[in-house]
Structure formats: C-alpha cells, structure tokens
Design a protein around this motif. Structure first.
Motif, PDB file in Angstrom:
ATOM      1  N   VAL A   1      50.627  37.820  43.106  1.00 31.06           N
ATOM      2  CA  VAL A   1      49.308  38.333  42.721  1.00 31.06           C
ATOM      3  C   VAL A   1      49.316  38.747  41.245  1.00 31.06           C
ATOM      4  CG1 VAL A   1      47.627  40.188  43.096  1.00 31.06           C
ATOM      5  CG2 VAL A   1      48.673  39.025  45.060  1.00 31.06           C
ATOM      6  N   ALA A   2      50.392  39.376  40.797  1.00 26.98           N
ATOM      7  CA  ALA A   2      50.491  39.768  39.391  1.00 26.98           C
ATOM      8  C   ALA A   2      50.397  38.556  38.482  1.00 26.98           C
ATOM      9  CB  ALA A   2      51.801  40.514  39.153  1.00 26.98           C
ATOM     10  N   ASP A   3      51.089  37.491  38.850  1.00 29.08           N
ATOM     11  CA  ASP A   3      51.069  36.280  38.035  1.00 29.08           C
ATOM     12  C   ASP A   3      49.671  35.674  37.991  1.00 29.08           C
ATOM     13  OD1 ASP A   3      52.921  34.283  36.620  1.00 29.08           O
ATOM     14  OD2 ASP A   3      51.772  32.995  37.973  1.00 29.08           O
ATOM     15  N   ARG A   4      49.001  35.635  39.132  1.00 30.45           N
ATOM     16  CA  ARG A   4      47.636  35.085  39.165  1.00 30.45           C
ATOM     17  C   ARG A   4      46.681  35.967  38.357  1.00 30.45           C
ATOM     18  NH1 ARG A   4      48.408  35.042  45.173  1.00 30.45           N
ATOM     19  NH2 ARG A   4      49.537  33.122  45.642  1.00 30.45           N
TER      20      ARG A   4
ATOM     21  N   LEU B   1      44.156  42.745  41.806  1.00 27.79           N
ATOM     22  CA  LEU B   1      43.077  41.840  42.201  1.00 27.79           C
ATOM     23  C   LEU B   1      41.723  42.466  41.873  1.00 27.79           C
ATOM     24  CD1 LEU B   1      42.089  39.234  43.463  1.00 27.79           C
ATOM     25  CD2 LEU B   1      42.256  40.326  45.723  1.00 27.79           C
ATOM     26  N   GLU B   2      41.594  43.763  42.081  1.00 24.22           N
ATOM     27  CA  GLU B   2      40.349  44.467  41.742  1.00 24.22           C
ATOM     28  C   GLU B   2      40.039  44.322  40.248  1.00 24.22           C
ATOM     29  OE1 GLU B   2      38.514  48.993  42.224  1.00 24.22           O
ATOM     30  OE2 GLU B   2      40.667  48.718  42.026  1.00 24.22           O
ATOM     31  N   LEU B   3      41.052  44.534  39.420  1.00 22.86           N
ATOM     32  CA  LEU B   3      40.855  44.386  37.976  1.00 22.86           C
ATOM     33  C   LEU B   3      40.495  42.955  37.604  1.00 22.86           C
ATOM     34  CD1 LEU B   3      43.865  46.553  36.731  1.00 22.86           C
ATOM     35  CD2 LEU B   3      41.435  47.089  36.403  1.00 22.86           C
ATOM     36  N   ALA B   4      41.194  41.994  38.220  1.00 25.40           N
ATOM     37  CA  ALA B   4      40.935  40.579  37.915  1.00 25.40           C
ATOM     38  C   ALA B   4      39.530  40.171  38.342  1.00 25.40           C
ATOM     39  CB  ALA B   4      41.979  39.700  38.594  1.00 25.40           C
ATOM     40  N   LEU B   5      39.084  40.646  39.493  1.00 25.00           N
ATOM     41  CA  LEU B   5      37.730  40.323  39.960  1.00 25.00           C
ATOM     42  C   LEU B   5      36.688  40.878  38.988  1.00 25.00           C
ATOM     43  CD1 LEU B   5      38.070  40.962  43.798  1.00 25.00           C
ATOM     44  CD2 LEU B   5      37.675  38.763  42.683  1.00 25.00           C
ATOM     45  N   GLY B   6      36.914  42.102  38.520  1.00 25.67           N
ATOM     46  CA  GLY B   6      35.989  42.674  37.557  1.00 25.67           C
ATOM     47  C   GLY B   6      35.909  41.856  36.289  1.00 25.67           C
ATOM     48  N   TYR B   7      37.057  41.346  35.859  1.00 27.21           N
ATOM     49  CA  TYR B   7      37.097  40.575  34.615  1.00 27.21           C
ATOM     50  C   TYR B   7      36.421  39.213  34.768  1.00 27.21           C
ATOM     51  CZ  TYR B   7      38.851  38.276  30.431  1.00 27.21           C
ATOM     52  OH  TYR B   7      38.943  37.578  29.248  1.00 27.21           O
TER      53      TYR B   7
END
Length: 384
Positions: A330-333, A258-264
């Motif tokens: 979460v991984a899928d999202r 989620l941290e990585l996705a938020l950054g992206y």
C-alpha cells in the motif's frame, strides 16, 4: 470478544479524534526533532493509553485481544512514533508480567506501567540472536539472593527512554537454544546502560538502541514467575499476542496512506479530469482497499480465537506476515498515486510513511521467518 460495545465505541471515537486533532498536526515536528514532546506523553498518560492491555486489577483498561487490535488500528493511523511511545507498555513491555508474573511482581510494576509512569521494553534481540531468538548469550549467574547479568542486547525499541526492561538471559551454564533461558524484570541501574539512539531509515521519534549489562545485580524477586528455565516459553506467549497487536499496527498506517492518496487523486487533475478517474489508478485503489479489508478480517478473527482460549500461533504468524507485507505494498502504491509529490517531503507525508513502515517486515520475525514458521506449523498439523 467485545465486553461492552458502547464503551468500546466511545474509546475508539476518542482515539480517532485524538489522532486527527492532536497528533497529525505535530507529526512533522516529531520527525524533525526525533522526539515525542513531553506534553504529548503527558496527554497519553492522562488518557490511559499506556494501560490498554494491562488488567483492570492493576489500573489498566484490561482490553480483550479483539478490543486491543481494533483500538490499535485507530491509534496507528498516524506516524509510527505515536504507537511506539505507548506500544511497548501495551504489548511486549508488560505482557510477560501479565502472562507469567507473580502477584507480587504484578502489583509492583503493572500499576505504574498502566499510568505511563514507567516505560517498559523487551530486551531479547542480541547481535547473535535475531531470527534465531533462542541463541541468547547474555548470562545471569546466581549469587546468593541475586543474579548477576552480563551481555549486550540490540535493536531494542524504547530502550533509551525505558525504566524497566523484560530481559531474557541464560541462567544455566552450558545450555543451548531455548533450554536454560529465564526472564527478568530489570530496572535501569548502574549495571544496565543504554547506547545512543540509532540513526534509522525511518520511524523518527521512536528511539532504538543497544542495552548493556555489566555485572548488573538483579534480585531474585525479579525473576518473572519465580522460575528459572521457562523464559523462552514466556517470550513465545508474549509474541503470539504481540504479533496480532503488531499486525493491527501495520494495518492502521495502510488505512492512513490510502486515505491520503484518495484525497490527493480526487483533487489532482490531469488531462482535464481528476487523476482518480483513470482506470490504472483505480486498480491501485481497489488493490489497496481489498488488501486492507483482508488484513483487518484476518486480525479480528484471530483475535477472537485468542479470546476464546484457542492456540493462535499459526494465525498470529499469518496475520503478522500478511499485514506487514500488505502495508508495504500500500505504501508503494500511495507513492505512485502521489507521483512526484509522494517522493518529495515538502509536498506530502507519504515519503515519511513509506520509510516508516519498511521496518514492519523485519521486526518481531522477518517475513521469511514467518513463512518458515507458517509452513512448519501447517506441516505439523497435516502430520497429525
């Protein structure tokens, strides 16, 4: 139960800094080489990470269950190879000794496991004993002051690098199920060999293989607790705690993804604005953050109950089931939020995390086995 808040906060801060400053930069190397570098293993040893749950009397940190899961959530915000390298020593590799070992056995092995000199693993699963864990076919025949082990174990994490194996074998001929099973601490020897590491979908750097016993002679002093026939009970003690530990180890990767996705999504712009501004993306963020919070809350509460001496068979099963399934969602999202960059390894680590966490829903009880176990325990409670 947290014994000293200041000490725990210092440890967690150290783990957080280590993961981000020393581990994240080498994740691609570990995945490419399929091995944790020896110098990194030495660092983990110096930091005492192999001895988190081993009692202080034997050289470990003696973390309570609550302390252990909080630290595990920090350590596992990284590729799975990191926690797998130390995880068997802080969980299934040492816990049988901690729970049921004699004082002599603890003195013999635990100090060296706490320092990481020895790597332990649990050799339970067999070709015909997976979800039906009590269907063990490996035998241990008494021969004077020794037992002679014969059989095969499979899907054993860290087997290729392990020095000591907690082995469940059948000591009473003709028995079935959990009856007649005993637990042994077996050191690597001529009679114990391991197969080549499997080629796996994910979790590169975490070696898994078969374990073979061919007339493997084990001294009677290596029978855990010095008692035959109670091996399955020992395993269940191990698994009840380990399921809480594993649930925490499922939650850390979800936090990281989620941290990585938020950054992206806050950096990536489409239609003249950050992707994070779009409501359907925000829905995925909200769902992920909510489920992570729910898993963390469940795990901490169950850990506290175990520290109070309560029976956590039901709550541990619920935690492992929920956290492993949550991590998969979460991984899928996260892949969805990254879009094409989440699928292509050249652009992000998300596709590797996605593959790594898929195994969480299979080992230490598949999700379906946990559903059955949860229902059984609930119905048993209602019957009372």
């Amino acid at each position: 139960m947290i014994r000293n808040n200041e000490n725990l906060e210092t440890l967690i801060a150290d783990v957080r800094a280590f993961v981000r400053e020393q581990w994240h930069p080498i994740e691609e190397q570990v995945a490419r080489d399929d091995v944790v570098p020896p110098e990194m293993v030495d660092t983990l040893r110096r930091k005492g990470y192999f001895g988190w749950s081993i009692p202080e009397a034997y050289g470990g940190l003696g973390l309570t269950t609550e302390e252990l899961v909080l630290c595990a959530m920090e350590l596992s915000q990284a590729s799975v190879a990191l926690r797998a390298r130390v995880g068997t020593n802080t969980g299934i590799g040492s816990e049988a000794l901690v729970a049921d070992g004699t004082e002599e056995q603890k003195q013999r092995w635990l100090p060296r496991m706490a320092t990481g000199e020895l790597t332990g693993c649990l050799a339970l699963t067999e070709p015909e004993a997976g979800s039906e864990a009590s269907n063990v076919q490996t035998t241990a025949r008494k021969d004077g002051d020794y037992y002679v082990l014969n059989g095969t174990k499979c899907f054993i994490t860290n087997a290729p690098v392990a020095n000591v194996f907690t082995v469940i074998a059948r000591t009473e001929e003709g028995t079935q199920g959990s009856t007649g099973l005993s637990a042994f601490l077996v050191e690597r020897s001529e009679g114990l060999t391991t197969g080549e590491p499997y080629r796996k979908m994910g979790q590169a750097g975490s070696p898994v293989s078969d374990v073979y016993f061919k007339d493997c002679r084990v001294h009677a002093s290596q029978l855990i607790g010095g008692r035959e026939g109670v091996g399955f009970q020992t395993v269940m003690k191990v698994l009840n705690k380990q399921r809480l530990h594993l649930a925490a180890l499922c939650t850390g990767p979800a936090m990281r993804m989620l941290e990585l996705a938020l950054g992206y999504v806050t950096r990536r712009s489409q239609f003249g604005q950050p992707v994070a501004n779009f409501q359907l993306v925000q829905a995925m963020i909200a769902d992920s953050r909510t489920e992570i919070f729910a898993a963390r809350s469940m795990i901490v509460e169950a850990a506290r109950a175990r520290d109070r001496g309560e029976d956590v068979a039901l709550s541990a099963s619920m935690c492992k089931y929920f956290a492993s399934e949550m991590c998969g969602r979460v991984a899928d999202r996260a892949v969805q939020m990254f879009g094409g960059s989440g699928y292509v390894a050249d652009f992000s680590p998300i596709e590797r995390y996605y593959r790594d966490v898929r195994l969480f829903r299979l080992y230490e009880g598949t999700s379906q086995i946990h559903q059955l176990n949860i229902a059984k325990l609930v119905l048993r409670g209602e019957g009372k």
